[in-house]
Write an enzyme that holds these catalytic residues in place. Sequence first.
Site, short mmCIF file in Angstrom:
data_model
loop_
_atom_site.label_atom_id
_atom_site.label_comp_id
_atom_site.label_asym_id
_atom_site.label_seq_id
_atom_site.Cartn_x
_atom_site.Cartn_y
_atom_site.Cartn_z
N HIS A 43 0.88 -1.35 0.14
CA HIS A 43 -0.07 -0.01 -0.21
C HIS A 43 1.01 1.28 -0.05
O HIS A 43 2.17 1.14 0.27
CB HIS A 43 -0.88 0.04 1.41
CG HIS A 43 -2.11 -0.99 0.98
ND1 HIS A 43 -3.11 -1.06 2.05
CD2 HIS A 43 -2.34 -2.05 0.36
CE1 HIS A 43 -3.94 -1.95 1.66
NE2 HIS A 43 -3.56 -2.64 0.67
N GLU A 72 1.02 3.74 2.00
CA GLU A 72 1.86 4.07 3.35
C GLU A 72 2.80 3.17 3.65
O GLU A 72 3.80 3.46 3.96
CB GLU A 72 0.80 4.01 4.47
CG GLU A 72 -0.56 4.87 4.14
CD GLU A 72 -1.68 4.14 3.45
OE1 GLU A 72 -1.50 3.40 2.57
OE2 GLU A 72 -2.84 4.20 4.10
#
Length: 345
Positions: A58, A60
């Site tokens: 992802h 992040e």
Amino acid sequence: MTPVHSPEDIGFMQLALRQAHAAADAGEVPVGAVVVRAGQVIATGHNAPLANHDPTAHAEVNAMRSAALALGNYRLDDCTLYVTLEPCAMCSGAALHARFKRVVFGATEPKTGAAGSVLNLFAHEQINHQTKLTGGVLTSECAQVLQSFFEHRRAQHQMSKVPLRDDALRTPDSALAGLDLPLAMSHFTADLSALEGLRLHWFDNRTSHTQAQAAPHVYLHGLDGWSVQYLSQLQSTEPAIALDLPGFGLSDKPKKIATHRLEWHAQVLREFLASVQPAPVALHAPRVMGPLLANLQLPVHWVETPALPAALRDAPYPDRGHMAGPRALSTLLVAPAPTPPPKRS
């Protein structure tokens, strides 16, 4: 009342939005992230689970990994994480383990959000580190990039259901597996009258809000390639469209060579150019395609198309039936050399 966010938060979220657009260009769900320390960007990241074959990739997590490597420390306790979409449970947990000082997000995620929508991992006082949470920074902009991406996906899905004419072929998805193609930029239409129900394909890099209404340069392939020949132009900041004529690339491919008349291809091209809004700046094409370009109402620039690796060049043509278009135009556009007169004895 709309919350007022600091210019600093807005500026760094705009950088995260750039990463989201980069994810969309790569065919990934458009989420972007930025790690900031003392007012300086330490690392950036965007969604890449498809490209990396990694469910943890992802935005992040990718940004955190890069920041930890840059700082030489897996603790990021003096850093702020900016992300365009509310973090999921995995990313929220990773942010807590990294000891972020703050997490700032844009759009909410009502299905998987773990910063207040479904649950709020950051609100548990029992966790041994407390991270300050700020949501709603550039909410509408962050939500719009996601909405546009999924609207385009749905449109592509509907176009894939357009009935295939009996005299045509379509490149199967399996033929494109493993190739680095900008499929997030793909567009299809069957609405041009000259197409008579066939589906026409093109790549369009005008995916950002600043370029969505920009006048593009249009690029046309040669006889031995297709729109992906212009990958460098599509990856540039200049608004660009790369078109596949019928029988080429990802467009539908009539199997009958007789279908591929020069006048028909020229009419399809003219109708397509007339449909582009705003009107194109210019058409770029190799000289061999010149006979198709008469009577165009825009400048034509001749270009040298780069040679493609065999796997990429041949991908849209899994069998000989798919090759009717290139075979026909190779005959029609490349005139044979004249036969020299016999020598007198």
